[in-house]
Enzyme design. Structure first.
Site, mmCIF file in Angstrom:
data_model
loop_
_atom_site.group_PDB
_atom_site.id
_atom_site.type_symbol
_atom_site.label_atom_id
_atom_site.label_comp_id
_atom_site.label_asym_id
_atom_site.label_seq_id
_atom_site.Cartn_x
_atom_site.Cartn_y
_atom_site.Cartn_z
ATOM 1 N N TYR A 143 0.824 -1.209 0.000
ATOM 2 C CA TYR A 143 0.000 0.000 0.000
ATOM 3 C C TYR A 143 0.861 1.264 0.000
ATOM 4 C CZ TYR A 143 -4.047 -2.958 1.133
ATOM 5 O OH TYR A 143 -5.032 -3.913 1.115
ATOM 6 N N LYS A 193 3.250 -15.454 2.606
ATOM 7 C CA LYS A 193 3.133 -16.222 1.357
ATOM 8 C C LYS A 193 4.559 -16.604 0.954
ATOM 9 C CE LYS A 193 0.646 -17.722 -2.152
ATOM 10 N NZ LYS A 193 -0.240 -18.889 -2.018
ATOM 11 N N ASP A 225 -3.281 -18.092 2.119
ATOM 12 C CA ASP A 225 -4.436 -18.794 1.541
ATOM 13 C C ASP A 225 -4.956 -19.843 2.522
ATOM 14 O OD1 ASP A 225 -1.889 -19.680 0.991
ATOM 15 O OD2 ASP A 225 -2.370 -20.613 -0.923
ATOM 16 N N ASP A 249 -5.531 -6.684 5.923
ATOM 17 C CA ASP A 249 -6.709 -5.963 5.456
ATOM 18 C C ASP A 249 -7.791 -6.957 5.018
ATOM 19 O OD1 ASP A 249 -8.346 -3.966 4.562
ATOM 20 O OD2 ASP A 249 -7.109 -3.362 2.869
ATOM 21 N N ASP A 253 -11.481 -8.486 7.206
ATOM 22 C CA ASP A 253 -12.856 -8.377 6.696
ATOM 23 C C ASP A 253 -13.515 -9.754 6.718
ATOM 24 O OD1 ASP A 253 -12.717 -5.644 6.211
ATOM 25 O OD2 ASP A 253 -13.716 -5.811 4.263
#
Ligand code: NAD
Length: 365
Positions: A143, A193, A225, A249, A253
């Protein structure tokens, strides 16, 4: 008893609606415990772009620097400031606050209330016992990495974003997670990852090194994942999850559904700066400005109110007061009151203001 300065940045959409209720509850805390909370309001997001020409003005940044903590609502949701051609994005307010105030640790506790287990899309027996804390890195990663742009090339357009982490950035957030785990159930799950990304390989190496200093805390590694899957398969097995900015992030959610609604989840963004009372921080619900329900008295103010409880705990060291707010929320939910997002057969549906009023009344005792 103390006097605390709080910058209140309510923002856009449902931001002002839920923030107003958090401030109402703050008033009840002040009356019951005899504290003085000086709240100073300022504009952010679309409201600030329209009135002041930027998503957050220098004057508002200064106000925040001088305060003991920031209560933030939500920004965004105006089509005229969205899309690839918008000159100033409302979200710039948050990015600037996080970066310039060095708020690198975003804490998102997820502990579904027993009374709301049925509100989740997950089965009650999978959910029961869930009490986890996501520690998301907030000022680095993709970001913030440069370059980040759409470019013209001889073969047509391409686009680039940059995912970069320094070892020091990883180390400080992993340390935060281990310190917090020590006060909880002593387990850290580090999410990366590492099978694909170099930044994740450095992340994993650093987490392993830091873990050596915390022999009393167990470290588990999960690929992002796989973590997404385990969050809804065995949520109660997690204690502290630490991860980089974008993974955090997305995972939070997803995890918000464990608590039944986005409207239930608070967050704290902390750095290393201390005030005379505790750690300086920014407190906000994890949800956005929800333009689809703004102005309709449908917003659930509980995430904002629980964010206030985190402020009392982390920035002001007012543990008893924080507990009183959390207990009041639990009591009102157990008494059967719900906002629209948690609509359930046989429960009393109330609007944003009424939910805030009920919780404030319960805090007042
Ligand atoms: P959102 O979180 O605003 O809403 C997602 C869904 O959840 C919507 O259906 C909404 O009605 C519902 N919801 C959210 N909060 C709720 C609450 N308190 N009570 C009841 N229902 C609630 O996400 P979005 O729709 O993807 O984004 C809307 C705008 O908010 C966008 O401009 C986005 O960029 C911005 N945004 C801001 C922040 C922030 O300020 N921190 C965070 C996320 C999104």
């Amino acid at each position: 008893m103390g006097t605390y300065a709080i910058a209140v940045l309510a923002g856009d959409g449902i931001g002002p609606e839920v923030t107003e209720e958090a401030v109402r509850v703050l008033g009840a805390v002040a009356r019951r415990y005899g504290h003085v909370f000086n709240t100073i309001e300022a504009l952010v997001g679309v409201a600030a772009i329209d009135a002041e020409g930027d998503a957050i003005s220098d004057a508002t940044m200064e106000l925040c620097q001088e305060s003991d903590a920031i209560l933030f609502g939500a920004v965004g949701g105006a089509p005229r400031y969205e899309g690839p051609n918008a000159k100033i994005q409302p979200e710039r307010a948050l990015f600037r606050l996080r970066k310039e105030l060095a708020l690198y640790a975003n804490l998102r506790p997820i502990r579904p209330f027993d009374a709301l287990l049925n509100a989740s899309t997950l089965k009650t027996d999978i959910l029961r016992g869930t009490d986890l804390l996501v520690v998301r890195e907030l000022t680095g990663g993709i970001y913030y990495g440069k370059p980040s742009e759409i470019r013209e090339t001889a073969e047509g357009l391409d686009a680039i974003d940059t995912l970069i982490y320094t070892e020091a950035e990883i180390e400080r957030i992993v340390r935060t997670a281990f310190d917090l785990a020590r006060e909880r159930r002593k387990k850290v799950t580090s999410v990366d990852k590492a099978n694909v990304l170099s930044s994740s390989r450095l992340w994993r190496r650093t987490a392993d090194r830091v873990a050596g200093e915390y022999p009393d805390v167990t470290l588990e590694h999960l690929l992002v994942d796989s973590c997404a899957m385990h969050l809804i398969r065995r949520p109660a097995s997690f204690d502290v999850i630490v991860t980089e900015n974008m993974f955090g992030d997305i995972l939070t959610d997803e995890a918000s559904m464990l608590a039944g609604s986005m409207g239930m989840l608070p967050s704290a963004s902390l750095g290393t700066r201390r005030t005379e009372f505790g750690l300086f921080g920014l407190y906000e619900p994890i949800h956005g400005s929800a333009p689809d329900i703004a102005g309709q008295e449908k917003a659930n103010p509980i995430a904002a109110i629980l964010s206030l409880a985190l402020m009392l705990r982390f920035s002001f060291n007012l543990k008893q007061e924080a507990d009183a707010v959390e207990k009041a929320v639990k009591g009102i939910v157990e008494a059967g009151y719900r906002t629209e997002d948690l609509r359930e057969e046989g429960k009393v549906i109330v609007g944003t203001k009424e939910m805030g009023r009920l919780i404030a009344e319960a805090v007042a005792g």
